[in-house]
Motif scaffolding. Structure first.
Motif, mmCIF file in Angstrom:
data_model
loop_
_atom_site.group_PDB
_atom_site.id
_atom_site.type_symbol
_atom_site.label_atom_id
_atom_site.label_comp_id
_atom_site.label_asym_id
_atom_site.label_seq_id
_atom_site.Cartn_x
_atom_site.Cartn_y
_atom_site.Cartn_z
ATOM 1 N N ALA A 40 0.840 -1.199 0.000
ATOM 2 C CA ALA A 40 0.000 0.000 0.000
ATOM 3 C C ALA A 40 0.870 1.243 0.000
ATOM 4 N N ARG A 41 0.572 2.132 -0.920
ATOM 5 C CA ARG A 41 1.306 3.384 -1.047
ATOM 6 C C ARG A 41 0.300 4.505 -1.299
ATOM 7 N N THR A 42 0.780 5.697 -1.562
ATOM 8 C CA THR A 42 -0.121 6.828 -1.763
ATOM 9 C C THR A 42 -1.061 6.594 -2.942
ATOM 10 N N HIS A 43 -0.589 5.984 -3.997
ATOM 11 C CA HIS A 43 -1.464 5.743 -5.150
ATOM 12 C C HIS A 43 -2.567 4.740 -4.817
ATOM 13 N N THR A 44 -2.343 3.863 -3.859
ATOM 14 C CA THR A 44 -3.363 2.897 -3.456
ATOM 15 C C THR A 44 -4.606 3.634 -2.970
ATOM 16 N N GLY A 45 -4.409 4.660 -2.151
ATOM 17 C CA GLY A 45 -5.540 5.447 -1.656
ATOM 18 C C GLY A 45 -6.239 6.190 -2.773
ATOM 19 N N ARG A 46 -5.481 6.749 -3.684
ATOM 20 C CA ARG A 46 -6.053 7.472 -4.823
ATOM 21 C C ARG A 46 -6.878 6.527 -5.697
ATOM 22 N N ALA A 47 -6.316 5.364 -6.002
ATOM 23 C CA ALA A 47 -7.018 4.387 -6.832
ATOM 24 C C ALA A 47 -8.294 3.894 -6.149
ATOM 25 N N THR A 48 -8.227 3.685 -4.847
ATOM 26 C CA THR A 48 -9.402 3.245 -4.092
ATOM 27 C C THR A 48 -10.490 4.308 -4.134
ATOM 28 N N TYR A 49 -10.119 5.558 -3.958
ATOM 29 C CA TYR A 49 -11.066 6.676 -3.998
ATOM 30 C C TYR A 49 -11.771 6.735 -5.357
ATOM 31 N N ILE A 50 -11.006 6.670 -6.432
ATOM 32 C CA ILE A 50 -11.572 6.745 -7.775
ATOM 33 C C ILE A 50 -12.493 5.557 -8.041
ATOM 34 N N THR A 51 -12.025 4.357 -7.727
ATOM 35 C CA THR A 51 -12.821 3.155 -7.948
ATOM 36 C C THR A 51 -14.117 3.202 -7.148
ATOM 37 N N ARG A 52 -14.024 3.645 -5.921
ATOM 38 C CA ARG A 52 -15.208 3.726 -5.054
ATOM 39 C C ARG A 52 -16.254 4.682 -5.625
ATOM 40 N N LEU A 53 -15.825 5.850 -6.073
ATOM 41 C CA LEU A 53 -16.759 6.807 -6.669
ATOM 42 C C LEU A 53 -17.458 6.204 -7.886
ATOM 43 N N LEU A 54 -16.694 5.552 -8.741
ATOM 44 C CA LEU A 54 -17.269 4.954 -9.944
ATOM 45 C C LEU A 54 -18.240 3.828 -9.592
ATOM 46 N N THR A 55 -17.869 3.006 -8.627
ATOM 47 C CA THR A 55 -18.727 1.903 -8.196
ATOM 48 C C THR A 55 -20.039 2.412 -7.606
ATOM 49 N N GLN A 56 -19.977 3.553 -6.947
ATOM 50 C CA GLN A 56 -21.179 4.136 -6.345
ATOM 51 C C GLN A 56 -22.042 4.877 -7.366
ATOM 52 N N GLY A 57 -21.586 4.891 -8.618
ATOM 53 C CA GLY A 57 -22.399 5.473 -9.673
ATOM 54 C C GLY A 57 -22.170 6.938 -9.973
ATOM 55 N N GLU A 58 -21.096 7.506 -9.436
ATOM 56 C CA GLU A 58 -20.798 8.907 -9.744
ATOM 57 C C GLU A 58 -20.485 9.030 -11.241
ATOM 58 N N PRO A 59 -20.890 10.134 -11.868
ATOM 59 C CA PRO A 59 -20.621 10.311 -13.296
ATOM 60 C C PRO A 59 -19.121 10.308 -13.608
ATOM 61 N N LEU A 60 -18.787 9.676 -14.708
ATOM 62 C CA LEU A 60 -17.389 9.561 -15.123
ATOM 63 C C LEU A 60 -16.726 10.934 -15.226
ATOM 64 N N GLU A 61 -17.433 11.906 -15.778
ATOM 65 C CA GLU A 61 -16.864 13.237 -15.934
ATOM 66 C C GLU A 61 -16.509 13.861 -14.576
ATOM 67 N N PHE A 62 -17.404 13.710 -13.590
ATOM 68 C CA PHE A 62 -17.146 14.240 -12.249
ATOM 69 C C PHE A 62 -15.916 13.582 -11.630
ATOM 70 N N VAL A 63 -15.844 12.256 -11.721
ATOM 71 C CA VAL A 63 -14.722 11.517 -11.130
ATOM 72 C C VAL A 63 -13.421 11.899 -11.821
ATOM 73 N N SER A 64 -13.454 12.033 -13.122
ATOM 74 C CA SER A 64 -12.268 12.408 -13.883
ATOM 75 C C SER A 64 -11.756 13.787 -13.455
ATOM 76 N N GLN A 65 -12.669 14.726 -13.298
ATOM 77 C CA GLN A 65 -12.287 16.067 -12.856
ATOM 78 C C GLN A 65 -11.769 16.038 -11.421
ATOM 79 N N SER A 66 -12.435 15.263 -10.574
ATOM 80 C CA SER A 66 -12.034 15.150 -9.177
ATOM 81 C C SER A 66 -10.624 14.568 -9.045
ATOM 82 N N ALA A 67 -10.317 13.614 -9.924
ATOM 83 C CA ALA A 67 -8.993 12.976 -9.917
ATOM 84 C C ALA A 67 -7.956 13.814 -10.657
ATOM 85 N N ARG A 68 -8.413 14.896 -11.273
ATOM 86 C CA ARG A 68 -7.559 15.780 -12.071
ATOM 87 C C ARG A 68 -6.870 15.047 -13.219
#
Length: 86
Positions: A40-68
């Motif tokens: 587990a490293r810093t990218h692990t948390g970032r990847a988990t955050y992005i995956t979680r948002l997508l799994t919960q149904g957040e719009p791809l555009e929102f998640v993409s912007q949120s992840a910069r």
């Protein structure tokens, strides 16, 4: 772009964003002290955050912007259910 997620609390950098290398070292230190047998490293948390948002149904555009991410295609890599932006 919003406020930084991690802010220094002490010294000359108090109130300023935490340096990326410092954050990385802290994450590695905490993972090692916890006894977690993982890479587990810093990218692990970032990847988990992005995956979680997508799994919960957040719009791809929102998640993409949120992840910069520069493109939604970069975010799409984290979405195991979707194969294309369409």
């Amino acid at each position: 772009p919003g406020d930084p997620l991690f802010v220094s609390r002490y010294g000359a950098r108090a109130g300023k964003p935490v340096n990326v290398k410092t954050l990385y070292r802290r994450v590695v230190e905490v993972v090692e002290r916890s006894g977690i047998e993982s890479r587990a490293r810093t990218h692990t948390g970032r990847a988990t955050y992005i995956t979680r948002l997508l799994t919960q149904g957040e719009p791809l555009e929102f998640v993409s912007q949120s992840a910069r991410h520069r493109s939604m295609s970069a975010t799409l890599v984290y979405d195991k259910r979707r194969r294309s932006i369409d």
